[in-house]
Design an enzyme around this catalytic site. Structure first.
Site, PDB file in Angstrom:
ATOM      1  N   GLU A  97      -7.649  -8.558  15.158  1.00 49.81           N
ATOM      2  CA  GLU A  97      -7.766  -9.722  16.041  1.00 49.81           C
ATOM      3  C   GLU A  97      -6.610 -10.699  15.823  1.00 49.81           C
ATOM      4  O   GLU A  97      -6.085 -11.260  16.788  1.00 49.81           O
ATOM      5  CB  GLU A  97      -9.136 -10.391  15.836  1.00 49.81           C
ATOM      6  CG  GLU A  97     -10.237  -9.532  16.445  1.00 49.81           C
ATOM      7  CD  GLU A  97     -11.614  -9.719  15.859  1.00 49.81           C
ATOM      8  OE1 GLU A  97     -11.857 -10.718  15.166  1.00 49.81           O
ATOM      9  OE2 GLU A  97     -12.467  -8.838  16.091  1.00 49.81           O
ATOM     10  N   GLU A 180      -9.592  -0.294   9.200  1.00 50.33           N
ATOM     11  CA  GLU A 180     -10.365  -0.814  10.331  1.00 50.33           C
ATOM     12  C   GLU A 180      -9.838  -0.217  11.640  1.00 50.33           C
ATOM     13  O   GLU A 180      -8.948  -0.797  12.276  1.00 50.33           O
ATOM     14  CB  GLU A 180     -10.250  -2.340  10.375  1.00 50.33           C
ATOM     15  CG  GLU A 180     -10.890  -3.037   9.206  1.00 50.33           C
ATOM     16  CD  GLU A 180     -11.688  -4.242   9.661  1.00 50.33           C
ATOM     17  OE1 GLU A 180     -12.815  -4.399   9.208  1.00 50.33           O
ATOM     18  OE2 GLU A 180     -11.183  -5.009  10.502  1.00 50.33           O
ATOM     19  N   GLY A 186     -16.554  -4.092  16.458  1.00 51.77           N
ATOM     20  CA  GLY A 186     -17.400  -4.812  17.405  1.00 51.77           C
ATOM     21  C   GLY A 186     -17.859  -3.975  18.584  1.00 51.77           C
ATOM     22  O   GLY A 186     -18.350  -4.511  19.573  1.00 51.77           O
ATOM     23  N   SER A 226     -18.015  -1.773  12.883  1.00 50.61           N
ATOM     24  CA  SER A 226     -19.414  -1.484  13.240  1.00 50.61           C
ATOM     25  C   SER A 226     -20.231  -0.941  12.061  1.00 50.61           C
ATOM     26  O   SER A 226     -21.061  -0.043  12.223  1.00 50.61           O
ATOM     27  CB  SER A 226     -19.483  -0.537  14.440  1.00 50.61           C
ATOM     28  OG  SER A 226     -18.881  -1.146  15.571  1.00 50.61           O
ATOM     29  N   GLY A 247     -18.319  -7.244  10.001  1.00 56.88           N
ATOM     30  CA  GLY A 247     -18.231  -8.367  10.938  1.00 56.88           C
ATOM     31  C   GLY A 247     -19.609  -8.758  11.433  1.00 56.88           C
ATOM     32  O   GLY A 247     -20.369  -9.436  10.739  1.00 56.88           O
ATOM     33  N   GLY A 248     -19.960  -8.294  12.618  1.00 48.14           N
ATOM     34  CA  GLY A 248     -21.209  -8.694  13.289  1.00 48.14           C
ATOM     35  C   GLY A 248     -22.437  -8.631  12.399  1.00 48.14           C
ATOM     36  O   GLY A 248     -23.242  -9.575  12.375  1.00 48.14           O
TER      37      GLY A 248
HETATM   38  P1  PGA Z   1     -17.636  -5.427  13.150  1.00 45.23           P
HETATM   39  O1  PGA Z   1     -16.284  -6.131  12.708  1.00 45.23           O
HETATM   40  O2  PGA Z   1     -18.395  -5.089  11.887  1.00 45.23           O
HETATM   41  O3  PGA Z   1     -18.344  -6.444  13.992  1.00 45.23           O
HETATM   42  O4  PGA Z   1     -17.274  -4.198  13.901  1.00 45.23           O
HETATM   43  C1  PGA Z   1     -15.575  -5.674  11.596  1.00 45.23           C
HETATM   44  C2  PGA Z   1     -14.331  -6.491  11.421  1.00 45.23           C
HETATM   45  O5  PGA Z   1     -13.783  -6.984  12.412  1.00 45.23           O
HETATM   46  O6  PGA Z   1     -13.862  -6.678  10.293  1.00 45.23           O
END
Ligand code: PGA
Length: 263
Positions: A97, A180, A186, A226, A247-248
């Site tokens: 990101e 990643e 996400g 994820s 993340g989430g």
């Molecule tokens: P996510 O994000 O677990 O929501 O897929 C992981 C991250 O961006 O580090």
């Protein structure tokens, strides 16, 4: 022996009040005697409160990004020196990101102009963190189209070479890597555990080539994309996966504690 590490990346979620409530619930659920290292990376504003709340626990507070200069005319930026004052232990750098490489854009604009992190700026950030004895969590990973084009290894090798250039092997002992895959972040499309293991092993091999075998064998490599309590145990049981960057699922304290316990 590499200690397992689970990092929660809250991204731009949770006000300070919400952060405090989430951490209070998380601390109740997670085993205080756990041998797993845990880092929570909240938005900057919540760092001071969480540092106080977590002072007597084994849970550390991290940050989601940093700017490489110590101070100066850099509107909106936060330096390693500023984070150091709050005992921040780990800082995420090179997240897809902040690289401006979202797997899936929710807005039509090209995000590159807003973030535009490159191999060179990531390298500067890592040096700034190491100077302050903070651990960088360096994210690497390919997009869906790079994977389809068979470029996964080449992309990751370049990301590692650019980010780690000029460092010496001793500096890598405090550094954490995270594989990643951008297409898994996400999206709910978790990378298959055997494939995640294959790429994490490849990453360890590249670090061995760039530095030395010992530092590569001591390096913690996380998987992110994820991760949930339903897939974390299998992912974390792979020999080259030492934990997760979540993340989430880290926003739900109960779910996050299940992920930590699975490590
Ligand atoms: P996510 O994000 O677990 O929501 O897929 C992981 C991250 O961006 O580090």
């Amino acid at each position: 022996m590499r200690t397992r590490l689970v990092v929660g990346n809250w991204k731009m979620n949770n006000t300070v009040t919400e952060s405090v409530a989430a951490v209070e619930t998380f601390v109740q659920h997670v085993d205080a005697k756990s041998s797993v290292d845990v880092v929570i990376c909240p938005p900057y504003l919540a760092i001071p409160r969480l540092r106080d709340l977590l002072r007597n626990t084994h849970i550390k507070v991290g940050a989601q990004d940093v700017f490489w200069a110590e101070s100066g005319a850099f509107t909106g930026k936060v330096s390693a020196k500023m984070l150091d004052e709050f005992c921040v232990s780990h800082v995420i750098v090179g997240h897809s990101e902040t690289r401006g490489r979202f797997g899936k854009l929710e807005t039509p604009e090209n995000t590159l102009g807003y973030f535009a992190e490159s191999g060179a700026t990531i390298n500067l950030k890592i040096s700034a963190l190491l100077y302050r004895a903070m651990s960088p969590i360096l994210c690497v990973g390919e997009t869906a189209s790079e994977r389809e084009a068979g470029q996964t290894e080449a992309v990751i090798r370049t990301q590692l070479e650019e980010a780690l250039t000029g460092l010496d092997a001793a500096e890598l002992y405090g550094t954490v890597l995270a594989y990643e895959p951008v297409w898994a972040i996400g999206t709910g499309n978790t990378c298959d555990s055997a494939e995640a293991q294959r790429v994490c092993k490849f990453i360890r091999g590249v670090v061995g080539e760039l530095f030395d075998e010992h530092v590569a064998s001591e390096l913690r490599i996380l998987y992110g994309g994820s991760v949930k309590s339903s897939n974390s145990r299998e992912l974390f049981s792979q020999p080259d996966i030492d934990g997760g960057l979540v993340g989430g699922a880290s926003l739900d304290p109960t779910e996050f504690s299940l992920i930590v316990m699975s490590a």
